[in-house]
Design a protein around this motif. Sequence first.
Motif, PDB file in Angstrom:
ATOM      1  N   ILE A 114       0.836  -1.207   0.000  1.00 38.79           N
ATOM      2  CA  ILE A 114       0.000   0.000   0.000  1.00 38.79           C
ATOM      3  C   ILE A 114       0.869   1.255   0.000  1.00 38.79           C
ATOM      4  N   GLU A 115       1.896   1.260   0.850  1.00 43.14           N
ATOM      5  CA  GLU A 115       2.797   2.411   0.897  1.00 43.14           C
ATOM      6  C   GLU A 115       3.498   2.593  -0.453  1.00 43.14           C
ATOM      7  N   TYR A 116       3.896   1.487  -1.070  1.00 44.84           N
ATOM      8  CA  TYR A 116       4.578   1.571  -2.361  1.00 44.84           C
ATOM      9  C   TYR A 116       3.639   2.131  -3.429  1.00 44.84           C
ATOM     10  N   ALA A 117       2.396   1.644  -3.442  1.00 40.82           N
ATOM     11  CA  ALA A 117       1.422   2.117  -4.432  1.00 40.82           C
ATOM     12  C   ALA A 117       1.099   3.593  -4.235  1.00 40.82           C
ATOM     13  N   PHE A 118       1.093   4.040  -2.993  1.00 42.42           N
ATOM     14  CA  PHE A 118       0.830   5.452  -2.715  1.00 42.42           C
ATOM     15  C   PHE A 118       1.975   6.325  -3.236  1.00 42.42           C
ATOM     16  N   GLU A 123       3.355   3.506 -11.457  1.00 40.82           N
ATOM     17  CA  GLU A 123       4.084   2.262 -11.721  1.00 40.82           C
ATOM     18  C   GLU A 123       3.242   1.038 -11.394  1.00 40.82           C
ATOM     19  N   VAL A 124       2.506   1.081 -10.263  1.00 45.55           N
ATOM     20  CA  VAL A 124       1.770  -0.096  -9.784  1.00 45.55           C
ATOM     21  C   VAL A 124       0.432  -0.179 -10.515  1.00 45.55           C
ATOM     22  N   LYS A 125       0.270  -1.204 -11.349  1.00 51.01           N
ATOM     23  CA  LYS A 125      -0.951  -1.373 -12.134  1.00 51.01           C
ATOM     24  C   LYS A 125      -2.076  -1.984 -11.285  1.00 51.01           C
ATOM     25  N   LYS A 126      -1.735  -2.987 -10.481  1.00 45.61           N
ATOM     26  CA  LYS A 126      -2.710  -3.644  -9.613  1.00 45.61           C
ATOM     27  C   LYS A 126      -2.003  -4.162  -8.371  1.00 45.61           C
ATOM     28  N   MET A 127      -2.788  -4.394  -7.314  1.00 50.11           N
ATOM     29  CA  MET A 127      -2.197  -4.960  -6.108  1.00 50.11           C
ATOM     30  C   MET A 127      -3.151  -5.964  -5.475  1.00 50.11           C
ATOM     31  N   ILE A 128      -2.575  -7.039  -4.946  1.00 51.56           N
ATOM     32  CA  ILE A 128      -3.322  -8.079  -4.261  1.00 51.56           C
ATOM     33  C   ILE A 128      -2.887  -8.047  -2.803  1.00 51.56           C
ATOM     34  N   LEU A 129      -3.825  -7.858  -1.899  1.00 49.56           N
ATOM     35  CA  LEU A 129      -3.539  -7.627  -0.487  1.00 49.56           C
ATOM     36  C   LEU A 129      -4.126  -8.776   0.332  1.00 49.56           C
TER      37      LEU A 129
END
Length: 290
Positions: A114-118, A123-129
Motif C-alpha cells: 500500500i505504501e509503495y502504491a501510494f 508504476e503499480v498497475k494492480k495490487m493483491i492484499l
Amino acid sequence: MNKSKFLNIDESTKIQYWTNFEPVEGEKYQDVIVFNYGLVCNIRHFEYQIDFFHNKGYKILLHDYRGHYESETKEGIETITFENIISDLNTLINHLNIETTIHIGHSMGVNVTIEYAFKYPTEVKKMILISGTIFPPQDVMFDSNLVDISEPYIKEIKDKWENQFKLIWKNAYLNPLAKFMVWRGGFNTKKTNLDFVQYYMKKLGQLSPDIFFQLLDEMREQRVIKDLEQIKTPALIIGGDKDKVIPNYLQQILHKGLANSELYIIKNGSHVPQVDFPEFINERIELFLD
C-alpha cells in the motif's frame, strides 16, 4: 528461478533478489509480479503463487527486505523501515528496467504494498492484499490487545537476557509445543502440514528478534489509513474467515477504505489462505488480473 543476485543500494546496503527472466540491456518490462512477504516471513509463503504465475508466463521478481537473510545493511536495524524498504525496492525495480508492476503482499507485505502504491501510483498497475490490516497489529492481533500489553514485558526480557532469548528464538522450530502453537494459531491444520510450519520457524530463527520488534513498531507508527482515499490502484483484498491472527473484518475495513477494490473472503482460510487453498486463491487472482 535463476540463482539469487545482489544489488548494492549504496555502500552499506545490498539486496538479494531473484527473477524468472534475464534482463536485457535497453529492454523495458511491463506488469512484472512483485511479491512482498510478511513480518519475519520468507518468500516460501508464496511458493504456490510463484509456480502458478510463472507457468502462466508472467515475469516475476522476488526480493528480501534489507536486514533479512542475505540482504545486508551495515546501517543498523533502526534503518529497517518501510520508507527504506520501499526505496530499496524501487531502486531494484528501476535497475531491472521494470516500468509497471503488480504487487502481491501478505500480512505486513500489505503495508509495504500500500505504501509503495501510494508513493509510485503510475508504476503499480494492480495490487493483491492478503491478510493485512491498516491498524496497528498490536491492537488487533488475535482479536485482542494482548500483544500491545505483553510487548513491553517481552522486550524487557529480551534486553535483560539477550543471549538466552536469542538462543530460544533461533531454536524455537525444534520445540514441538512452539511448533504446534504456531500451526494451530496461524494455519489451517487440515490443509497445511507441520513441515511447512517448521520451515517457516527455522527461517524465522535466522533473523534477529530485534527485526521483529523494529518492524512491529513500524506497523504501529504507520499512518497509511490517512492515505487510503488517495490510492486509486485497483486492489484485490483477500482474507480467510478463520484467520486468528488478523481477523477478516479488518480486510472488510480495508475494502471500504480503498475505493477501487474487490473483496474475497475464503471459507476456512487461515492467516495464510494462499497456502491453505492455493488453487482457489490463484484462480481468483488470475481473474482479477484478467
